[in-house]
Design a protein around this motif. Structure first.
Motif, PDB file in Angstrom:
ATOM      1  N   LYS A 125      42.415 -48.803 -33.465  1.00  8.49           N
ATOM      2  CA  LYS A 125      41.939 -48.601 -34.774  1.00  8.49           C
ATOM      3  C   LYS A 125      42.925 -48.193 -36.102  1.00  8.49           C
ATOM      4  N   ILE A 126      44.077 -48.236 -35.552  1.00  5.79           N
ATOM      5  CA  ILE A 126      45.163 -47.552 -36.504  1.00  5.79           C
ATOM      6  C   ILE A 126      45.668 -48.958 -37.394  1.00  5.79           C
ATOM      7  N   ILE A 183      33.464 -44.410 -39.883  1.00 11.09           N
ATOM      8  CA  ILE A 183      34.196 -43.209 -40.623  1.00 11.09           C
ATOM      9  C   ILE A 183      35.654 -44.011 -40.722  1.00 11.09           C
ATOM     10  N   THR A 184      36.113 -43.619 -41.844  1.00 10.02           N
ATOM     11  CA  THR A 184      37.501 -43.845 -42.477  1.00 10.02           C
ATOM     12  C   THR A 184      38.360 -42.750 -42.545  1.00 10.02           C
ATOM     13  N   LYS A 185      39.547 -42.369 -41.975  1.00  9.54           N
ATOM     14  CA  LYS A 185      40.308 -41.420 -42.355  1.00  9.54           C
ATOM     15  C   LYS A 185      41.671 -41.871 -42.621  1.00  9.54           C
ATOM     16  N   VAL A 229      48.362 -44.494 -43.488  1.00 11.54           N
ATOM     17  CA  VAL A 229      47.903 -44.775 -42.219  1.00 11.54           C
ATOM     18  C   VAL A 229      46.193 -44.739 -42.283  1.00 11.54           C
ATOM     19  N   LYS A 230      45.542 -45.768 -41.633  1.00  9.71           N
ATOM     20  CA  LYS A 230      44.054 -45.941 -41.933  1.00  9.71           C
ATOM     21  C   LYS A 230      43.601 -45.782 -40.512  1.00  9.71           C
ATOM     22  N   TYR A 231      42.863 -45.100 -40.293  1.00  8.69           N
ATOM     23  CA  TYR A 231      41.969 -44.961 -38.808  1.00  8.69           C
ATOM     24  C   TYR A 231      40.383 -45.020 -38.937  1.00  8.69           C
ATOM     25  N   SER A 259      39.099 -35.189 -37.161  1.00  6.60           N
ATOM     26  CA  SER A 259      38.878 -34.600 -38.391  1.00  6.60           C
ATOM     27  C   SER A 259      39.674 -35.027 -39.524  1.00  6.60           C
ATOM     28  N   TYR A 260      40.884 -35.103 -39.312  1.00  8.33           N
ATOM     29  CA  TYR A 260      42.097 -35.653 -40.100  1.00  8.33           C
ATOM     30  C   TYR A 260      43.213 -36.150 -39.537  1.00  8.33           C
TER      31      TYR A 260
END
Length: 144
Positions: A85-86, A133-135, A126-128, A48-49
């Motif tokens: 995915k990081i 969906i991008t967090k 940090v991008k996931y 979720s985050y």
């Protein structure tokens, strides 16, 4: 004296044979019964985050600091993340100054090491991205 040597030799041989027979299972813990890490939620694995720790740091120029990304589910519990995915990114207060930091590794890792090369304010992002969906999450760094 001869009897003492014989007893010591017998004890040493006995311990060696016992070690060979047991296969060291008495010394090395067996983790096969716990296949998952108890710190992670296995039921709700949807991220979720994210959080980056430490969230805020004051550093000196050319000093290095390790940052770690952690993913949480909607129940605020830690979940496993796909490290492929990081992606890590840096940002400096002066966008026209170019890249005035070192960030390694910049992808495929839960952790990164940041080194500011100039005094000022930075953000470590940090991008996931998974399944479209991008967090995003960040940490703030003040370099003095």
């Amino acid at each position: 004296m001869k009897k003492t040597k014989s007893v010591i030799l017998l004890i040493t041989v006995t311990l060696f044979v016992a070690l060979l027979i047991s296969g060291c299972s008495g010394v090395i813990p067996n983790n096969s019964s716990t296949s998952s890490d108890p710190g992670y939620d296995e039921a709700n694995t949807v991220v979720s985050y994210f959080k980056v720790t430490p969230a805020k740091v004051e550093m000196k120029v050319n000093q290095s600091q390790k940052f770690e990304a952690k993913g949480y589910n909607s129940d605020n519990k830690l979940v496993k993340i796909d490290l492929s995915k990081i992606e890590w990114r840096g940002e400096f207060e002066c966008r026209h100054c170019g890249i005035v930091w070192k960030l390694t590794p910049s992808q495929n890792s839960r952790e990164t090491t940041f080194t500011p090369l100039k005094k000022g304010n930075y953000k470590i992002w940090v991008k996931y991205e998974i399944e479209g969906i991008t967090k995003w999450a960040n940490a703030v760094v003040v370099a003095k």
